[in-house]
Design a protein around this motif. Structure first.
Motif, mmCIF file in Angstrom:
data_model
loop_
_atom_site.group_PDB
_atom_site.id
_atom_site.type_symbol
_atom_site.label_atom_id
_atom_site.label_comp_id
_atom_site.label_asym_id
_atom_site.label_seq_id
_atom_site.Cartn_x
_atom_site.Cartn_y
_atom_site.Cartn_z
ATOM 1 N N UNK A 255 14.033 -2.927 0.550
ATOM 2 C CA UNK A 255 13.157 -1.757 0.396
ATOM 3 C C UNK A 255 13.852 -0.664 -0.414
ATOM 4 N N UNK A 256 15.165 -0.547 -0.255
ATOM 5 C CA UNK A 256 15.926 0.440 -1.027
ATOM 6 C C UNK A 256 15.870 0.127 -2.518
ATOM 7 N N UNK A 257 15.953 -1.170 -2.840
ATOM 8 C CA UNK A 257 15.862 -1.578 -4.260
ATOM 9 C C UNK A 257 14.488 -1.235 -4.829
ATOM 10 N N UNK A 258 13.465 -1.465 -4.019
ATOM 11 C CA UNK A 258 12.097 -1.147 -4.487
ATOM 12 C C UNK A 258 11.952 0.362 -4.711
ATOM 13 N N UNK B 299 0.842 -1.206 0.000
ATOM 14 C CA UNK B 299 0.000 0.000 0.000
ATOM 15 C C UNK B 299 0.872 1.250 0.000
ATOM 16 N N UNK B 300 1.913 1.228 0.827
ATOM 17 C CA UNK B 300 2.788 2.412 0.912
ATOM 18 C C UNK B 300 3.465 2.685 -0.428
ATOM 19 N N UNK B 301 4.040 1.650 -1.034
ATOM 20 C CA UNK B 301 4.795 1.869 -2.274
ATOM 21 C C UNK B 301 3.880 2.135 -3.470
ATOM 22 N N UNK B 302 2.745 1.456 -3.516
ATOM 23 C CA UNK B 302 1.816 1.708 -4.636
ATOM 24 C C UNK B 302 1.287 3.142 -4.556
ATOM 25 N N UNK B 303 0.979 3.592 -3.340
ATOM 26 C CA UNK B 303 0.478 4.965 -3.169
ATOM 27 C C UNK B 303 1.568 5.963 -3.576
ATOM 28 N N UNK B 304 2.790 5.669 -3.149
ATOM 29 C CA UNK B 304 3.917 6.560 -3.491
ATOM 30 C C UNK B 304 4.108 6.628 -5.009
ATOM 31 N N UNK B 305 4.033 5.480 -5.662
ATOM 32 C CA UNK B 305 4.223 5.456 -7.115
ATOM 33 C C UNK B 305 3.133 6.265 -7.816
ATOM 34 N N UNK B 306 1.889 6.053 -7.399
ATOM 35 C CA UNK B 306 0.774 6.802 -8.021
ATOM 36 C C UNK B 306 0.962 8.299 -7.798
ATOM 37 N N UNK B 307 1.365 8.669 -6.584
ATOM 38 C CA UNK B 307 1.537 10.104 -6.293
ATOM 39 C C UNK B 307 2.696 10.691 -7.090
ATOM 40 N N UNK B 308 3.745 9.900 -7.265
ATOM 41 C CA UNK B 308 4.880 10.412 -8.037
ATOM 42 C C UNK B 308 4.530 10.529 -9.512
ATOM 43 N N UNK B 309 3.791 9.573 -10.030
ATOM 44 C CA UNK B 309 3.325 9.685 -11.425
ATOM 45 C C UNK B 309 2.488 10.958 -11.580
ATOM 46 N N UNK B 310 1.582 11.156 -10.631
ATOM 47 C CA UNK B 310 0.681 12.321 -10.716
ATOM 48 C C UNK B 310 1.481 13.617 -10.653
ATOM 49 N N UNK B 311 2.491 13.655 -9.775
ATOM 50 C CA UNK B 311 3.298 14.877 -9.634
ATOM 51 C C UNK B 311 4.091 15.161 -10.906
ATOM 52 N N UNK B 312 4.416 14.088 -11.648
ATOM 53 C CA UNK B 312 5.211 14.298 -12.859
ATOM 54 C C UNK B 312 4.358 14.736 -14.038
ATOM 55 N N UNK B 313 3.062 14.662 -13.906
ATOM 56 C CA UNK B 313 2.147 15.101 -14.969
ATOM 57 C C UNK B 313 1.067 15.979 -14.358
ATOM 58 N N UNK B 314 1.294 17.302 -14.346
ATOM 59 C CA UNK B 314 0.292 18.188 -13.740
ATOM 60 C C UNK B 314 -1.087 17.958 -14.350
ATOM 61 N N UNK B 315 -2.083 18.004 -13.513
ATOM 62 C CA UNK B 315 -3.462 17.807 -13.999
ATOM 63 C C UNK B 315 -3.918 16.371 -13.900
#
Ligand SMILES: Cc1cc2nc3c(=O)[nH]c(=O)nc-3n(C[C@H](O)[C@H](O)[C@H](O)COP(=O)(O)O)c2cc1C
Length: 209
Positions: free
Chosen positions: A192-195, A19-35
């Motif tokens: 976790x660092x590799x992930x 949950x932590x990493x999937x949420x982080x990935x989604x948030x990072x994708x979103x931050x990289x594409x405004x809107x």
């Protein structure tokens, strides 16, 4: 990228790696594409019931013929399907439970697999209708399955996810494997660092497109 569906399913609440990493990935994708919009389908906070006779009865009857319960269950499914079809990127967090995916996630597949909406039977066989999406699955397990060895065939999570996503038309699937945390074969920080590094690479790749 304009619409991300984030599906989380670990019953381990705040301790969940997926949950932590999937949420982080989604948030990072979103931050990289405004809107970009993220829709969260938290299958633990709002579990979908197991499919049952009312759901199936509702699916196989027309709108005016359904009982109130049947209609409610079909509506639940329709909404889950709409969310899926509206997304161009799907990020799934799953922790292995008894060698498979969490039952909450299995229920989600049972609600989104809809003939005529997300798949159809063509003359050549089944055809998935959820095409052209990028799917990322953070799959956490205590055991290490991807390196072969005697426990590799016991992993029913990854093959099931690949089959089910493929059946629905989603062939572009990347797994972010987080295996062996708490097992003691390798320091947890290294795993976790590799992930985290993998998330960096995936985010950079999305930024480069
Ligand atoms: C009830 C339960 C069953 C589990 N079954 C397995 C299993 O069959 N194989 C395995 O490798 N790990 C198993 N685990 C360990 C989890 O896969 C591991 O803790 C993983 O990090 C869970 O994902 P999460 O951190 O996102 O919750 C199990 C954990 C729980 C709580």
């Amino acid at each position: 990228m304009s619409s991300i569906l984030l599906v989380t399913s670990s019953p381990r609440a705040g301790a969940s790696i997926s949950t932590r990493l999937a949420t982080k990935l989604a948030e990072r994708f979103a931050a990289s594409r405004p809107g970009t919009k993220i829709t969260c389908r938290d299958l633990i906070a709002a579990p979908l019931p197991h499919i049952d006779g009312d759901f199936l009865g509702g699916l196989f009857s027309s709108e005016g013929e359904r009982s109130a319960l049947q209609q409610t269950l079909v509506d639940v499914s329709d909404q889950a399907v709409e969310e899926l079809l509206a997304a161009d990127t799907i990020v799934i967090g799953a922790g292995m439970i008894n060698f498979s995916i969490p039952s909450a996630l299995k229920s989600w597949f049972d609600y989104v697999a809809r003939a005529g909406k997300t798949f159809r039977y063509a003359e050549t066989g089944p055809e998935g209708l959820v095409k052209g999406r990028s799917v990322y699955v953070v799959l956490a397990s205590k055991g290490v399955y991807t390196k072969g060895g005697p426990i590799a065939p016991m992993d029913h999570a990854r093959p099931y996810l690949k089959t089910m996503l493929g059946f629905l038309g989603m062939d572009d699937v990347e797994f972010i494997d987080v295996e062996g945390v708490g097992l003691g074969l390798e320091p947890d920080e290294d795993i976790l660092g590799r992930a985290e590094n993998r998330l960096d690479l995936l985010t950079d790749r999305v930024l480069a497109v």
